[in-house]
Design an enzyme around this catalytic site. Structure first.
Site, PDB file in Angstrom:
ATOM      1  N   GLY A 277      33.439  34.236  42.435  1.00 23.86           N
ATOM      2  CA  GLY A 277      33.296  35.300  41.315  1.00 23.86           C
ATOM      3  C   GLY A 277      33.950  34.547  40.208  1.00 23.86           C
ATOM      4  O   GLY A 277      33.439  34.439  39.214  1.00 23.86           O
TER       5      GLY A 277
ATOM      6  N   SER B 123      39.145  43.575  33.802  1.00 21.88           N
ATOM      7  CA  SER B 123      38.825  42.377  34.361  1.00 21.88           C
ATOM      8  C   SER B 123      39.211  40.986  33.854  1.00 21.88           C
ATOM      9  O   SER B 123      38.786  40.808  32.704  1.00 21.88           O
ATOM     10  CB  SER B 123      37.224  42.433  34.514  1.00 21.88           C
ATOM     11  OG  SER B 123      36.782  41.219  35.055  1.00 21.88           O
TER      12      SER B 123
ATOM     13  N   GLN C 218      38.540  38.242  34.575  1.00 23.31           N
ATOM     14  CA  GLN C 218      37.403  37.244  34.877  1.00 23.31           C
ATOM     15  C   GLN C 218      36.577  37.656  33.657  1.00 23.31           C
ATOM     16  O   GLN C 218      36.139  36.509  32.718  1.00 23.31           O
ATOM     17  CB  GLN C 218      36.428  37.528  35.884  1.00 23.31           C
ATOM     18  CG  GLN C 218      37.216  37.122  37.241  1.00 23.31           C
ATOM     19  CD  GLN C 218      36.173  37.073  38.463  1.00 23.31           C
ATOM     20  OE1 GLN C 218      35.279  37.594  38.560  1.00 23.31           O
ATOM     21  NE2 GLN C 218      36.961  36.577  39.619  1.00 23.31           N
TER      22      GLN C 218
ATOM     23  N   ASP D 270      43.140  42.546  44.323  1.00 21.83           N
ATOM     24  CA  ASP D 270      42.741  41.808  45.553  1.00 21.83           C
ATOM     25  C   ASP D 270      43.577  42.136  46.757  1.00 21.83           C
ATOM     26  O   ASP D 270      43.177  41.754  47.820  1.00 21.83           O
ATOM     27  CB  ASP D 270      43.177  40.335  45.304  1.00 21.83           C
ATOM     28  CG  ASP D 270      42.092  39.647  44.036  1.00 21.83           C
ATOM     29  OD1 ASP D 270      41.067  40.387  44.121  1.00 21.83           O
ATOM     30  OD2 ASP D 270      42.360  38.790  43.366  1.00 21.83           O
TER      31      ASP D 270
HETATM   32  C1  S3P Z   1      40.403  36.865  39.098  1.00 19.99           C
HETATM   33  C2  S3P Z   1      40.328  38.123  38.449  1.00 19.99           C
HETATM   34  C3  S3P Z   1      40.112  39.330  39.553  1.00 19.99           C
HETATM   35  C4  S3P Z   1      40.198  38.975  40.895  1.00 19.99           C
HETATM   36  C5  S3P Z   1      39.588  37.842  41.436  1.00 19.99           C
HETATM   37  C6  S3P Z   1      40.137  36.568  40.444  1.00 19.99           C
HETATM   38  C7  S3P Z   1      40.636  35.756  38.419  1.00 19.99           C
HETATM   39  O1  S3P Z   1      38.762  39.603  39.232  1.00 19.99           O
HETATM   40  O2  S3P Z   1      39.656  39.830  41.817  1.00 19.99           O
HETATM   41  O3  S3P Z   1      39.868  37.379  42.877  1.00 19.99           O
HETATM   42  O4  S3P Z   1      41.034  34.673  38.614  1.00 19.99           O
HETATM   43  O5  S3P Z   1      40.547  36.080  36.900  1.00 19.99           O
HETATM   44  P1  S3P Z   1      38.585  40.769  38.066  1.00 19.99           P
HETATM   45  O6  S3P Z   1      39.201  40.220  36.710  1.00 19.99           O
HETATM   46  O7  S3P Z   1      36.818  40.869  37.857  1.00 19.99           O
HETATM   47  O8  S3P Z   1      38.958  42.067  38.375  1.00 19.99           O
END
Ligand code: S3P
Length: 434
Positions: free
Chosen positions: A99, A172, A174, A320
């Site tokens: 993701g 989030s 991400q 996580d």
């Molecule tokens: C991550 C952000 C998290 C996490 C993922 C890694 C990142 O997701 O669950 O394993 O590296 O930015 P979200 O920001 O969508 O919650």
């Protein structure tokens, strides 16, 4: 592990010794991405070389970035080609299970104006992408998704971006990172306002590369057009991987374990706060800073855990670690309740449903809600569980064997390699019976 990816863990045992888990996954992705966009060569030490980060590396290689793997993989040299130096890929980019790769890359590619198609495995092709395509669309990007907002993502070229101020509906990192990375290419100041603090590795690493990032409470902003300068990066050990050992040593009587060099960025340490509230014994030794990220060694001793009501404010800071925290809850006295965690339904699997099914099969009383779970601590039996393509589900049930009355058999355990390819040998050396 069998070839089909079935892992069998015999019950009982305790964890001892010193373990250094591999590099932080979030920081490793960003090191490759920012290294590719920087002017100069970025040297990355202790990068995680799990499948997820390899998906990111593969994508940048397909876009003309040279990445050398030296010293048996301990050192990467990423030959940056500057902010607009990527080449359009000639084939679909396969992001595997990751993701972070697909969401952050969509920001970079939309900004850069590179036509590309991004897709991945069955699990990734079920995950929601509108959370990034919607704000990127507001910036002017044209990105097509499948009908239900899932991958593949088809990014069109020829649509220059303009800066926006984006109030994120979900907490989030991400999404925040995708918008900020797109903002590097946009005219004007791009700002993201977070509903709750999320991991800030992107902001820290951009700052390390000489980009001015302004952080004012929940508002993070940067001006487009700033260039990145390559700087050396050392990746701390991943607290999310260490969490399996922290919980293992907490629940297995007689355990005493030292986890070295672990990243303890305060936007990640919700797992420690939650475990400490449950009565865990975790000492932070030798706190230091490595390349702009806080690091410590963690000494963990077995403890009698008690069930708690988890503070919803801690949810994004431990997002996580809930699968393994649910194992801790199953081994605790009393009831643990987590609410405000609807995001768990959108991870590599629906982690509320997959954990509830596995815990139920192992004799633990659970109740689920749209946004959480209630777990009654009790006696774990051995059982057979499916990872549902989710590395953290597989590792959680492997660790649960420490307190189970029979073997844990985990199907689909090959997925562990996405984030923690050395889990089995490290866990075996520490005392897990696999
Ligand atoms: C991550 C952000 C998290 C996490 C993922 C890694 C990142 O997701 O669950 O394993 O590296 O930015 P979200 O920001 O969508 O919650």
């Amino acid at each position: 592990m069998s070839e089909a990816g079935q892992l069998t863990v015999a019950p009982g045992g305790a964890l001892h010794g010193t373990v250094q888990v591999p590099g932080d996954k979030s920081i490793s992705h960003r090191a490759v991405m920012l290294g590719a966009l920087a002017d100069g060569v970025t040297e990355v030490r202790d990068c995680l070389l799990g499948e997820d980060v390899r998906s990111t590396m593969g994508a940048f290689r397909a876009m003309g970035i040279e990445i050398e793997e030296l010293e048996g993989g301990r050192l990467l040299r990423v030959h940056g080609r500057g902010l607009r130096g990527l080449r359009a890929p000639t084939a679909e980019l396969d992001m595997g299970n990751s993701g972070t790769s697909i969401r952050l890359l969509s920001g970079i590619l939309a900004g850069h104006g590179i036509p590309a198609t991004l897709s991945g495995d069955d699990s990734l092709r079920r995950r929601p992408m509108r959370r990034v395509t919607e704000p990127l669309g507001r910036m002017g990007a044209h990105i097509h998704t499948a009908a239900n907002g899932t991958p593949p993502l088809v990014i069109e070229s020829g649509h220059p971006l303009k800066a926006i101020t984006f109030e994120m509906p979900v907490a989030s990192a991400q999404v925040k990172s995708a918008v900020l990375l797109a903002g590097l290419f946009a005219e004007g100041e791009t700002a993201v306002i977070e509903p709750a603090p999320t991991r800030d590795h992107t902001e820290r690493m951009l700052t390390g590369c000489g980009v001015e990032v302004s952080v004012d409470g929940p508002r993070v902003a940067l001006r487009g057009g700033q260039r990145l300068t390559a700087c050396p990066i050392t990746v701390p050990a991943d607290l999310s991987s260490a969490a399996f050992f922290i919980v293992g040593a907490s629940i297995a009587p007689g355990s005493e374990l030292l986890l070295s060099n672990v990243g303890v960025n305060p936007t990640r340490t919700g797992v420690l706060s939650i475990l400490e509230a449950m009565g865990a014994r975790i000492e932070r030794l030798n706190p230091r800073s490595i390349g702009g990220e806080p690091v410590a060694d963690l000494r963990v001793s077995a403890a009698d855990l008690r069930g708690i009501e988890v503070d919803p404010a801690l949810v994004p800071l431990a997002i996580d670690e809930f699968p393994i925290l649910f194992i801790a809850a199953a081994c605790a006295r009393g009831v643990t309740r987590v609410r405000g965690a609807e995001e768990l339904r959108h991870k590599e699997s629906d982690r509320i449903a997959t954990m509830a099914a596995g815990l139920g099969a192992a004799g633990i009383q659970v109740e689920t809600f749209d946004d959480g779970i209630e777990i009654h601590g009790g006696a774990l039996t051995g059982t057979r569980v499916d990872s549902h393509g989710d590395h953290r589900i597989a590792m959680s049930f492997a660790i649960a064997a420490l307190r189970a009355s029979g073997p844990m058999v985990i199907d689909g355990a090959a997925t562990i390699a996405t984030s923690f390819p050395t889990f089995a040998p490290l866990a075996r050396a520490a005392g897990l019976r696999l």
